[in-house]
Design a protein around this motif. Structure first.
Motif, PDB file in Angstrom:
ATOM      1  N   ILE A   7      -6.008 -32.412 155.550  1.00 12.21           N
ATOM      2  CA  ILE A   7      -6.227 -31.002 155.201  1.00 12.21           C
ATOM      3  C   ILE A   7      -5.590 -30.675 153.850  1.00 12.21           C
ATOM      4  CG2 ILE A   7      -5.706 -28.631 155.904  1.00 12.21           C
ATOM      5  CD1 ILE A   7      -5.903 -29.568 158.790  1.00 12.21           C
ATOM      6  N   LEU A   8      -4.392 -31.229 153.627  1.00 15.03           N
ATOM      7  CA  LEU A   8      -3.726 -30.996 152.319  1.00 15.03           C
ATOM      8  C   LEU A   8      -4.572 -31.545 151.182  1.00 15.03           C
ATOM      9  CD1 LEU A   8       0.017 -31.755 153.193  1.00 15.03           C
ATOM     10  CD2 LEU A   8      -1.036 -29.523 152.723  1.00 15.03           C
ATOM     11  N   LEU A   9      -5.160 -32.737 151.383  1.00 11.20           N
ATOM     12  CA  LEU A   9      -6.032 -33.297 150.338  1.00 11.20           C
ATOM     13  C   LEU A   9      -7.214 -32.376 150.068  1.00 11.20           C
ATOM     14  CD1 LEU A   9      -6.076 -37.089 151.282  1.00 11.20           C
ATOM     15  CD2 LEU A   9      -4.886 -36.019 149.352  1.00 11.20           C
ATOM     16  N   LEU A  10      -7.772 -31.815 151.169  1.00 14.47           N
ATOM     17  CA  LEU A  10      -8.934 -30.930 150.995  1.00 14.47           C
ATOM     18  C   LEU A  10      -8.536 -29.676 150.206  1.00 14.47           C
ATOM     19  CD1 LEU A  10     -11.868 -30.157 151.662  1.00 14.47           C
ATOM     20  CD2 LEU A  10     -11.021 -29.164 153.823  1.00 14.47           C
ATOM     21  N   VAL A  11      -7.346 -29.105 150.586  1.00  9.85           N
ATOM     22  CA  VAL A  11      -6.903 -27.883 149.887  1.00  9.85           C
ATOM     23  C   VAL A  11      -6.580 -28.180 148.409  1.00  9.85           C
ATOM     24  CG1 VAL A  11      -5.087 -26.128 149.769  1.00  9.85           C
ATOM     25  CG2 VAL A  11      -6.050 -26.832 152.005  1.00  9.85           C
ATOM     26  N   PHE A  12      -5.883 -29.293 148.196  1.00  7.24           N
ATOM     27  CA  PHE A  12      -5.519 -29.637 146.811  1.00  7.24           C
ATOM     28  C   PHE A  12      -6.759 -29.919 145.982  1.00  7.24           C
ATOM     29  CE2 PHE A  12      -3.913 -32.745 143.629  1.00  7.24           C
ATOM     30  CZ  PHE A  12      -3.081 -31.885 142.938  1.00  7.24           C
ATOM     31  N   GLY A  13      -7.697 -30.604 146.574  1.00  5.30           N
ATOM     32  CA  GLY A  13      -8.934 -30.857 145.821  1.00  5.30           C
ATOM     33  C   GLY A  13      -9.661 -29.565 145.498  1.00  5.30           C
ATOM     34  N   GLY A  14      -9.627 -28.609 146.493  1.00 11.52           N
ATOM     35  CA  GLY A  14     -10.294 -27.331 146.239  1.00 11.52           C
ATOM     36  C   GLY A  14      -9.624 -26.575 145.105  1.00 11.52           C
ATOM     37  N   VAL A  15      -8.288 -26.652 145.091  1.00 13.06           N
ATOM     38  CA  VAL A  15      -7.561 -25.973 144.003  1.00 13.06           C
ATOM     39  C   VAL A  15      -7.913 -26.567 142.653  1.00 13.06           C
ATOM     40  CG1 VAL A  15      -5.264 -25.537 143.045  1.00 13.06           C
ATOM     41  CG2 VAL A  15      -5.690 -25.242 145.515  1.00 13.06           C
ATOM     42  N   LEU A  39     -11.542 -32.236 128.071  1.00 15.10           N
ATOM     43  CA  LEU A  39     -11.335 -33.526 128.736  1.00 15.10           C
ATOM     44  C   LEU A  39     -10.545 -33.330 130.022  1.00 15.10           C
ATOM     45  CD1 LEU A  39     -11.544 -36.591 128.809  1.00 15.10           C
ATOM     46  CD2 LEU A  39      -9.476 -36.715 127.364  1.00 15.10           C
ATOM     47  N   LEU A  40      -9.495 -32.519 129.959  1.00 11.08           N
ATOM     48  CA  LEU A  40      -8.691 -32.256 131.162  1.00 11.08           C
ATOM     49  C   LEU A  40      -9.509 -31.545 132.230  1.00 11.08           C
ATOM     50  CD1 LEU A  40      -5.963 -32.293 132.601  1.00 11.08           C
ATOM     51  CD2 LEU A  40      -5.379 -30.164 131.385  1.00 11.08           C
ATOM     52  N   ARG A  41     -10.393 -30.640 131.709  1.00 12.34           N
ATOM     53  CA  ARG A  41     -11.247 -29.899 132.660  1.00 12.34           C
ATOM     54  C   ARG A  41     -12.185 -30.843 133.415  1.00 12.34           C
ATOM     55  NH1 ARG A  41     -15.084 -24.734 130.925  1.00 12.34           N
ATOM     56  NH2 ARG A  41     -15.709 -24.168 133.110  1.00 12.34           N
ATOM     57  N   THR A  42     -12.699 -31.812 132.689  1.00 15.95           N
ATOM     58  CA  THR A  42     -13.617 -32.770 133.313  1.00 15.95           C
ATOM     59  C   THR A  42     -12.882 -33.619 134.349  1.00 15.95           C
ATOM     60  OG1 THR A  42     -14.951 -32.852 131.289  1.00 15.95           O
ATOM     61  CG2 THR A  42     -15.182 -34.672 132.875  1.00 15.95           C
ATOM     62  N   VAL A  43     -11.701 -34.080 133.969  1.00 18.14           N
ATOM     63  CA  VAL A  43     -10.912 -34.905 134.900  1.00 18.14           C
ATOM     64  C   VAL A  43     -10.554 -34.095 136.135  1.00 18.14           C
ATOM     65  CG1 VAL A  43      -8.742 -36.128 135.230  1.00 18.14           C
ATOM     66  CG2 VAL A  43     -10.008 -36.393 133.083  1.00 18.14           C
ATOM     67  N   THR A  44     -10.215 -32.821 135.942  1.00 17.24           N
ATOM     68  CA  THR A  44      -9.853 -31.965 137.072  1.00 17.24           C
ATOM     69  C   THR A  44     -11.032 -31.780 138.018  1.00 17.24           C
ATOM     70  OG1 THR A  44      -8.232 -30.808 135.701  1.00 17.24           O
ATOM     71  CG2 THR A  44      -8.959 -29.716 137.717  1.00 17.24           C
ATOM     72  N   VAL A  45     -12.226 -31.596 137.446  1.00 14.19           N
ATOM     73  CA  VAL A  45     -13.434 -31.443 138.291  1.00 14.19           C
ATOM     74  C   VAL A  45     -13.666 -32.692 139.126  1.00 14.19           C
ATOM     75  CG1 VAL A  45     -15.931 -31.212 138.236  1.00 14.19           C
ATOM     76  CG2 VAL A  45     -14.518 -29.739 136.822  1.00 14.19           C
ATOM     77  N   LEU A  46     -13.593 -33.802 138.445  1.00 12.81           N
ATOM     78  CA  LEU A  46     -13.863 -35.053 139.175  1.00 12.81           C
ATOM     79  C   LEU A  46     -12.808 -35.315 140.240  1.00 12.81           C
ATOM     80  CD1 LEU A  46     -14.979 -37.354 136.191  1.00 12.81           C
ATOM     81  CD2 LEU A  46     -16.421 -36.216 137.895  1.00 12.81           C
ATOM     82  N   LEU A  47     -11.532 -35.112 139.863  1.00 12.78           N
ATOM     83  CA  LEU A  47     -10.455 -35.379 140.816  1.00 12.78           C
ATOM     84  C   LEU A  47     -10.517 -34.417 141.997  1.00 12.78           C
ATOM     85  CD1 LEU A  47      -7.951 -36.990 141.547  1.00 12.78           C
ATOM     86  CD2 LEU A  47      -6.586 -35.413 140.159  1.00 12.78           C
ATOM     87  N   GLY A  48     -10.749 -33.152 141.724  1.00 11.23           N
ATOM     88  CA  GLY A  48     -10.828 -32.167 142.811  1.00 11.23           C
ATOM     89  C   GLY A  48     -12.004 -32.439 143.731  1.00 11.23           C
ATOM     90  N   GLY A  50     -13.501 -35.271 144.130  1.00 13.54           N
ATOM     91  CA  GLY A  50     -13.252 -36.516 144.877  1.00 13.54           C
ATOM     92  C   GLY A  50     -12.339 -36.305 146.060  1.00 13.54           C
ATOM     93  N   LEU A  51     -11.258 -35.524 145.832  1.00 13.69           N
ATOM     94  CA  LEU A  51     -10.326 -35.269 146.935  1.00 13.69           C
ATOM     95  C   LEU A  51     -10.993 -34.497 148.063  1.00 13.69           C
ATOM     96  CD1 LEU A  51      -7.057 -34.394 144.919  1.00 13.69           C
ATOM     97  CD2 LEU A  51      -7.556 -36.481 146.237  1.00 13.69           C
ATOM     98  N   MET A  52     -11.819 -33.512 147.711  1.00 10.20           N
ATOM     99  CA  MET A  52     -12.489 -32.730 148.743  1.00 10.20           C
ATOM    100  C   MET A  52     -13.479 -33.574 149.540  1.00 10.20           C
ATOM    101  SD  MET A  52     -13.166 -28.999 146.927  1.00 10.20           S
ATOM    102  CE  MET A  52     -13.803 -28.375 148.461  1.00 10.20           C
ATOM    103  N   VAL A  57     -14.871 -36.403 154.462  1.00 12.30           N
ATOM    104  CA  VAL A  57     -15.328 -37.636 155.136  1.00 12.30           C
ATOM    105  C   VAL A  57     -14.320 -38.074 156.188  1.00 12.30           C
ATOM    106  CG1 VAL A  57     -15.826 -40.081 154.776  1.00 12.30           C
ATOM    107  CG2 VAL A  57     -16.751 -38.372 153.199  1.00 12.30           C
ATOM    108  N   LEU A  58     -13.027 -38.002 155.825  1.00 10.68           N
ATOM    109  CA  LEU A  58     -12.005 -38.419 156.795  1.00 10.68           C
ATOM    110  C   LEU A  58     -11.983 -37.527 158.016  1.00 10.68           C
ATOM    111  CD1 LEU A  58      -9.065 -39.329 154.360  1.00 10.68           C
ATOM    112  CD2 LEU A  58     -10.536 -40.909 155.658  1.00 10.68           C
ATOM    113  N   LEU A  59     -12.119 -36.205 157.775  1.00 13.22           N
ATOM    114  CA  LEU A  59     -12.140 -35.291 158.912  1.00 13.22           C
ATOM    115  C   LEU A  59     -13.370 -35.479 159.794  1.00 13.22           C
ATOM    116  CD1 LEU A  59     -10.879 -31.992 157.176  1.00 13.22           C
ATOM    117  CD2 LEU A  59      -9.657 -33.378 158.883  1.00 13.22           C
TER     118      LEU A  59
END
Length: 254
Positions: A7-15, A39-48, A50-52, A57-59
């Motif tokens: 759940i924390l991963l989902l919330v952090f990815g959403g943020v 560039l940071l914005r792009t990385v943030t989109v991908l990382l968020g 991915g985490l979500m 998938v895990l849930l």
């Protein structure tokens, strides 16, 4: 993996995803969010994102990968009792009878044959083993049907002389004997003894039966045999003559 971490991963990815979406900058009154480096914005989109996706998938797979519930055994397993293996060997099959084998001896057959041997040869052909019930006392029986006098005669073989005497006394105890011999019809109610070759051999009685016929009965002590003969009253003299050769004999050659 614990559900709380997912759940924390989902919330952090959403943020992170929300931060990327707002990366061009915005302000609400006193609150302002400065624009992000592209560039940071792009990385943030991908990382968020991915985490979500990973957390979703895990849930989603958590319910299908649960370990199967193993029920504890309710108790020791017992087997219903049954018959114990028999220690008795199976019965052997009945043998196939041999058609050429001689028939088995009937009860008392040897004794009956021996009794027939004690009947004088002169009358033996008129006699045959009978079907009387054999007991420990009476071991054999022969029935004679002479041609003439007597009308019938019976030979009884006993196990021993005492058994023979007991049976003889029981057979004549209802009669009153007035004479000590049976030499003539006038001595019909007679009781005496006789000898063979000067040797005392047995007892003899004569009497009129309830059937109206004359009965002559005697014992042979050495062989434990009783003989009973029956004739019509008019043939009594012939019955006495027949008795003189009726036996039994100590020798089968007589």
């Amino acid at each position: 993996m614990p559900t709380s971490i997912k759940i924390l991963l989902l919330v952090f990815g959403g943020v992170l995803l929300l931060a990327a979406l707002l990366g061009s900058g915005f302000s609400i009154r006193e609150i302002s969010f400065p624009p992000m480096n592209p560039l940071l914005r792009t990385v943030t989109v991908l990382l968020g994102a991915g985490l979500m996706v990973t957390s979703v998938v895990l849930l989603a797979t958590e319910g299908g990968t649960k370990d199967p519930v193993v029920k504890p055994p309710s108790g020791p397993t017992t087997t219903a009792p049954g018959p114990s293996p028999s220690t008795t060997p199976p019965p052997e099959p009945n043998p196939v009878p041999d058609p050429d084998a001689p028939p088995p001896d009937e009860p008392g057959s040897e004794e009956a044959e021996a009794l027939m041997g004690h009947i004088p040869k002169s009358i033996r052909s008129d006699c045959a083993p009978g079907t009387a019930s054999y007991t420990e006392a009476l071991t054999a029986y022969a029935e004679c049907q002479p041609d003439g006098v007597p009308t019938s005669a019976s030979y009884f073989q006993f196990a021993d002389a005492p058994s023979m005497d007991g049976w003889f006394q029981a057979a004549v105890e209802d009669h009153t004997f007035t004479s000590d011999s049976c030499d003539s019809y006038s001595d019909l109610n007679g009781e005496g003894s006789y000898s063979v070759g000067g040797t005392p051999t047995g007892k003899v009685v004569c009497f009129a039966g309830e059937d109206g016929r004359v009965h002559l009965m005697w014992t042979h002590e050495p062989l434990a045999v009783i003989v009973s003969a029956v004739a019509d009253p008019a043939d009594y003299d012939q019955l006495i003559r027949w008795w003189s050769m009726a036996g039994p004999n100590n020798s089968t050659e007589a």
